[in-house]
Write a protein that holds these residues in place. Structure first.
Motif, PDB file in Angstrom:
ATOM      1  N   ARG A 233       3.159 -17.642   6.821  1.00 43.54           N
ATOM      2  CA  ARG A 233       3.660 -17.634   5.446  1.00 43.54           C
ATOM      3  C   ARG A 233       5.105 -17.138   5.357  1.00 43.54           C
ATOM      4  O   ARG A 233       5.646 -17.020   4.264  1.00 43.54           O
ATOM      5  CB  ARG A 233       2.753 -16.750   4.569  1.00 43.54           C
ATOM      6  N   ARG A 234       5.680 -16.794   6.484  1.00 44.03           N
ATOM      7  CA  ARG A 234       7.048 -16.281   6.543  1.00 44.03           C
ATOM      8  C   ARG A 234       7.207 -15.023   5.693  1.00 44.03           C
ATOM      9  O   ARG A 234       8.173 -14.855   4.947  1.00 44.03           O
ATOM     10  CB  ARG A 234       8.048 -17.361   6.114  1.00 44.03           C
ATOM     11  N   LEU A 235       6.240 -14.130   5.848  1.00 45.72           N
ATOM     12  CA  LEU A 235       6.247 -12.853   5.147  1.00 45.72           C
ATOM     13  C   LEU A 235       6.486 -11.740   6.160  1.00 45.72           C
ATOM     14  O   LEU A 235       6.088 -11.834   7.321  1.00 45.72           O
ATOM     15  CB  LEU A 235       4.928 -12.625   4.412  1.00 45.72           C
ATOM     16  N   ASP A 236       7.135 -10.685   5.682  1.00 44.51           N
ATOM     17  CA  ASP A 236       7.528  -9.609   6.587  1.00 44.51           C
ATOM     18  C   ASP A 236       6.492  -8.499   6.708  1.00 44.51           C
ATOM     19  O   ASP A 236       6.472  -7.786   7.713  1.00 44.51           O
ATOM     20  CB  ASP A 236       8.852  -9.001   6.121  1.00 44.51           C
ATOM     21  N   GLY A 237       5.693  -8.311   5.675  1.00 44.33           N
ATOM     22  CA  GLY A 237       4.759  -7.198   5.716  1.00 44.33           C
ATOM     23  C   GLY A 237       3.598  -7.383   4.753  1.00 44.33           C
ATOM     24  O   GLY A 237       3.615  -8.264   3.881  1.00 44.33           O
ATOM     25  N   LEU A 238       2.587  -6.535   4.931  1.00 44.84           N
ATOM     26  CA  LEU A 238       1.382  -6.548   4.101  1.00 44.84           C
ATOM     27  C   LEU A 238       1.030  -5.116   3.759  1.00 44.84           C
ATOM     28  O   LEU A 238       1.001  -4.246   4.646  1.00 44.84           O
ATOM     29  CB  LEU A 238       0.223  -7.202   4.865  1.00 44.84           C
ATOM     30  N   VAL A 239       0.769  -4.851   2.474  1.00 41.06           N
ATOM     31  CA  VAL A 239       0.319  -3.533   2.032  1.00 41.06           C
ATOM     32  C   VAL A 239      -1.145  -3.643   1.643  1.00 41.06           C
ATOM     33  O   VAL A 239      -1.498  -4.413   0.733  1.00 41.06           O
ATOM     34  CB  VAL A 239       1.154  -3.027   0.837  1.00 41.06           C
ATOM     35  N   LEU A 240      -2.000  -2.899   2.329  1.00 42.76           N
ATOM     36  CA  LEU A 240      -3.431  -2.887   2.023  1.00 42.76           C
ATOM     37  C   LEU A 240      -3.769  -1.637   1.226  1.00 42.76           C
ATOM     38  O   LEU A 240      -3.482  -0.512   1.666  1.00 42.76           O
ATOM     39  CB  LEU A 240      -4.262  -2.925   3.302  1.00 42.76           C
ATOM     40  N   THR A 241      -4.384  -1.844   0.054  1.00 45.55           N
ATOM     41  CA  THR A 241      -4.767  -0.727  -0.805  1.00 45.55           C
ATOM     42  C   THR A 241      -6.274  -0.620  -0.991  1.00 45.55           C
ATOM     43  O   THR A 241      -6.768   0.433  -1.389  1.00 45.55           O
ATOM     44  CB  THR A 241      -4.106  -0.877  -2.188  1.00 45.55           C
ATOM     45  N   ALA A 242      -7.031  -1.713  -0.738  1.00 43.72           N
ATOM     46  CA  ALA A 242      -8.489  -1.689  -0.865  1.00 43.72           C
ATOM     47  C   ALA A 242      -9.080  -1.036   0.381  1.00 43.72           C
ATOM     48  O   ALA A 242      -8.791  -1.437   1.509  1.00 43.72           O
ATOM     49  CB  ALA A 242      -9.034  -3.108  -1.039  1.00 43.72           C
ATOM     50  N   LEU A 243      -9.933  -0.033   0.175  1.00 42.35           N
ATOM     51  CA  LEU A 243     -10.400   0.773   1.300  1.00 42.35           C
ATOM     52  C   LEU A 243     -11.260  -0.007   2.277  1.00 42.35           C
ATOM     53  O   LEU A 243     -11.231   0.251   3.486  1.00 42.35           O
ATOM     54  CB  LEU A 243     -11.177   1.992   0.781  1.00 42.35           C
ATOM     55  N   SER A 319      15.626  -0.331   2.003  1.00 45.76           N
ATOM     56  CA  SER A 319      15.547  -1.170   3.192  1.00 45.76           C
ATOM     57  C   SER A 319      16.225  -2.500   2.898  1.00 45.76           C
ATOM     58  O   SER A 319      16.607  -2.788   1.764  1.00 45.76           O
ATOM     59  CB  SER A 319      14.078  -1.415   3.575  1.00 45.76           C
ATOM     60  N   ASN A 320      16.352  -3.307   3.951  1.00 45.34           N
ATOM     61  CA  ASN A 320      16.820  -4.664   3.678  1.00 45.34           C
ATOM     62  C   ASN A 320      15.729  -5.391   2.890  1.00 45.34           C
ATOM     63  O   ASN A 320      14.568  -5.041   2.955  1.00 45.34           O
ATOM     64  CB  ASN A 320      17.173  -5.399   4.969  1.00 45.34           C
ATOM     65  N   ARG A 321      16.099  -6.397   2.161  1.00 47.62           N
ATOM     66  CA  ARG A 321      15.202  -7.003   1.170  1.00 47.62           C
ATOM     67  C   ARG A 321      14.139  -7.868   1.850  1.00 47.62           C
ATOM     68  O   ARG A 321      14.208  -9.097   1.860  1.00 47.62           O
ATOM     69  CB  ARG A 321      16.031  -7.837   0.196  1.00 47.62           C
ATOM     70  N   THR A 322      13.124  -7.234   2.447  1.00 45.18           N
ATOM     71  CA  THR A 322      12.036  -7.976   3.078  1.00 45.18           C
ATOM     72  C   THR A 322      11.037  -8.445   2.021  1.00 45.18           C
ATOM     73  O   THR A 322      11.040  -7.966   0.876  1.00 45.18           O
ATOM     74  CB  THR A 322      11.319  -7.103   4.110  1.00 45.18           C
ATOM     75  N   THR A 323      10.169  -9.378   2.418  1.00 47.68           N
ATOM     76  CA  THR A 323       9.150  -9.900   1.509  1.00 47.68           C
ATOM     77  C   THR A 323       7.794  -9.337   1.909  1.00 47.68           C
ATOM     78  O   THR A 323       7.349  -9.518   3.050  1.00 47.68           O
ATOM     79  CB  THR A 323       9.109 -11.442   1.549  1.00 47.68           C
TER      80      THR A 323
END
Length: 693
Positions: A233-243, A319-323
């Protein structure tokens, strides 16, 4: 157990069409000032809490405050530390419940305290809320915004804690109120937390490694799979909040919640690093070794561990503007606070978390473990039901809460059982007609012999999560009760024996389970089923409810089938099994269409005295015989290994063969302790056959 619905049945929506979208107040029990009847015992007076909240609201310059049920991770069940809604209202239910408190101003002197909750919890809320609270049924999340736009004046402000509201929900509320009335929704953190005196402490139990999960797929492989999806998906990162997503990805578990083995945490995953935010006093040397966290430089397959509160400062770091990808799932998506923090320095990509689909498909080892958990749970349920069958009819002092405690007590000591999967539901007679009734000490009913008892329970085993509902009768059931039970059983059987095209959405199963109930002129207002986790949340995707366009089924999904019948103020019936989605062998060769069918994981006998065999088709009787044979074989082996022959013979007596091509009405079975001569012969034959296996 029901997945909190994101929509309600068509019939309920049609019935409500004439009322405003914000809903009409529900009449309150014994809240008429002229009534001389005593207040319900469970009622909690919360005038002091509401007054304290209004003082805080005034200090922040806001005119209304929204408090949803839940916590920073949008969990379905929360710890005592996060029971803010219960503290404010006295209401112990859950689901999509929302409280709103307004304060009087020069523009409008009236002050309001309103609780919205869905149909499952209306009766419970009515007996728990004091009479200063108005009660409304929640059918749409926009009802809250519409009501606030109606009672507030242009330019006034509504506050909510952005950590406790999903960002998709927040934006819906904001746009509706602002566009309707120029009423603004503002972020104010900690209003209830600062007001709450005597708040319970945060859970401090240690995290642990889920060894069963490691045997299925090590966490490093799962992380690599998610990183591959990010690259695609050309994404730089993922934030997981659901336990449950964090727990599944890293094969770790915790004890922070009452009914799910989860650790309070966040996870940030990029191509270079994985950072887990958790309370460090919960970190054990075994977990640290498992995650290779002692020394974890960038670009290594390991997990860095930082203090839980550092998550917010790290998100807001320049940070630099990552997605960055955050989940917009309607129940378990990222909070408004997370979305705002990410958006400060990153581009935000919103989509359901990739973990939702990945964890819903169990691999071969997980499937095997889930089957083992359900066989063990089936044996425990036979022990529970045989005990109840022998004791409840002879003891007039059995209450719903006592029965629920017995169900829980017989599950907990079992090896591998960490906790119950949800609060055990036991409803007798009219309480059984409340789909999610949970008995409360002092306010529950005595179990009698005149009506049905709905028992809905489950366990968190190290090798899987279980969820089973059975309806019992400890006397001689009426014709209406037998017909209702049999129609619900027909719905369960029809969904369980179906073959469906792989291209069909999960919601297409709903009508299969409802058809027999519809044929009797009735309906039920909850979803027919939900996905179930593997030693995770008892509720996950896919949701099975007509009118909702849900994801397609996949081989390895475990879903529930739970049709019901509820006659208000009289009795209820619900039967629930967990089904495994498997591939159907094609008769058209490799080029033929792909079909799925279902292997029933739950192995618990039905109450034969409530079944009218004449109503069952030959195909339905064949399914019942095959199911009973599996119960005798698979659960029987476990019971014999446990040396519980009382439960073993009770189980045999409940799973006798049903003639498939002739249809005499099945007589009520004799008591397990004194079976008839014919039953003794049948039991002896079956026992010899099983012993010789």
């Amino acid at each position: 157990m029901k997945l909190p619905p994101s929509a309600f049945c068509v019939a309920a929506a049609a019935a409500a069409a004439a009322e405003p979208l914000s809903g009409l107040p529900v009449p309150r029990l014994e809240c008429d000032p002229l009534s001389l009847l005593p207040q319900p015992k469970q009622r909690v007076i919360t005038a002091e809490q509401v007054a304290a909240l209004r003082r805080e609201m005034k200090g922040h310059g806001v005119h209304a405050y929204i408090l949803p049920y839940g916590d920073e991770h949008q969990n379905e069940y929360v710890s005592d530390y996060n029971q803010r809604l219960r503290w404010l209202t006295g209401f112990s239910g859950a689901g999509a419940s929302v409280a709103v408190v307004t304060r009087g101003t020069t523009l409008h002197a009236d002050e309001h305290a309103v609780l919205w909750t869905d149909a499952r919890f209306l009766e419970l809320a009515d007996v728990q809320l004091d009479c200063s609270w108005q009660l409304r049924q929640l059918r749409s999340p926009l009802q809250v915004a519409d009501w606030l736009a109606d009672v507030l004046s242009p330019g006034e402000k509504v506050a909510a804690d952005p950590r406790l509201v999903g960002f998709a929900q927040w934006d819906l509320w904001y746009n509706r109120m602002y566009n309707e009335k120029s009423v603004e929704l503002v972020e104010v953190e900690g209003v209830v937390d600062d007001t709450w005196r005597g708040r319970p402490p945060r859970p401090r139990l240690e995290a642990f490694v889920h060894q069963m999960g490691q045997r299925g797929l090590i966490w490093q492989s799962r992380v690599n799979e998610v990183r591959k999806l990010l690259r695609q998906r050309r994404l730089d990162g993922l934030v997981l909040t659901a336990l449950d997503e964090v727990a599944w990805l890293l094969n770790i578990r915790g004890r922070d919640l009452p009914h799910a083995p989860l650790l309070t945490s966040y996870l940030v995953l990029t191509q270079e690093e994985a950072v887990l935010y958790m309370d460090r006093d919960k970190l054990t040397p075994r977990v640290e070794t498992h995650l290779k966290a002692a020394s974890c430089p960038r670009n290594r397959l390991c997990v860095s561990i930082r203090q839980y509160e550092s998550f917010w400062t790290d998100l807001r770091r320049s940070s630099n503007r990552t997605t960055v990808w955050i989940s917009n799932h309607p129940r378990l998506g990222a909070s408004k606070a997370v979305q705002m923090a990410v958006a400060q320095w990153h581009n935000v990509h919103t989509e359901w978390s990739p973990i939702i689909a990945l964890k819903s498909v169990k691999n071969a080892k997980e499937r095997e473990s889930m089957r083992q958990a359900h066989a063990l749970d089936g044996a425990i349920m036979c022990q529970i039901l045989s005990f109840l069958d022998g004791h409840v009819p002879e003891d007039p002092n059995w209450t719903e809460s006592r029965l629920a405690a017995r169900v829980d007590g017989l599950r907990r000591p079992e090896v591998g059982v960490l906790m119950t999967a949800f609060p055990t539901h036991v409803g007798y007679g009219p309480n059984g007609a409340l789909p999610h009734y949970v008995p409360q000490d002092g306010g529950d009913l005595i179990i009698g012999k005149e009506s049905t008892v709905v028992v809905d329970s489950g366990g968190q085993y190290e090798n899987g999560t279980t969820d089973v509902a059975r309806t019992l009768h400890f006397g001689r059931p009426s014709a209406a009760q037998v017909e209702a039970y049999t129609r619900v059983l027909q719905g369960l059987i029809d969904m369980s024996r179906a073959a469906v095209p792989a291209s069909m959405g999960a919601h297409g199963l709903d009508s299969l389970a409802r058809a027999a109930v519809w044929d009797g002129g009735e309906n039920y207002g909850h979803p027919t089923g939900h996905g179930i986790g593997a030693f995770l949340n008892v509720h996950e995707e896919p949701n099975i409810f007509y009118g909702e366009n849900t994801a397609r089924l996949q081989v390895g999904n475990f879903i529930t089938a739970e049709p019901g019948y509820y006659k208000k103020n009289d009795f209820g019936v619900r039967l629930e099994n967990v089904l495994e989605v498997v591939l159907r062998n094609s008769t058209d060769g490799p080029d033929g269409p792909t079909f799925y069918e279902f292997l029933t994981a739950t192995l618990v006998p039905f109450d034969v005295k409530l079944i009218n065999v004449e109503m069952l088709s030959p195909q339905q009787r064949r399914w019942l015989n095959e199911y009973n044979a599996r119960v005798r074989s698979e659960v029987g082996e476990v019971l014999k290994a446990k040396s519980d022959m009382a439960a073993f013979y009770w189980m045999l007596n409940q799973t006798l063969y049903v003639p498939e091509h002739c249809c005499p009405t099945a007589p009520a079975p004799a008591a397990a302790a004194a079976p008839s001569a014919l039953a003794v012969l049948a039991l002896a034959v079956v026992a010899v056959m099983m012993t010789s296996r």
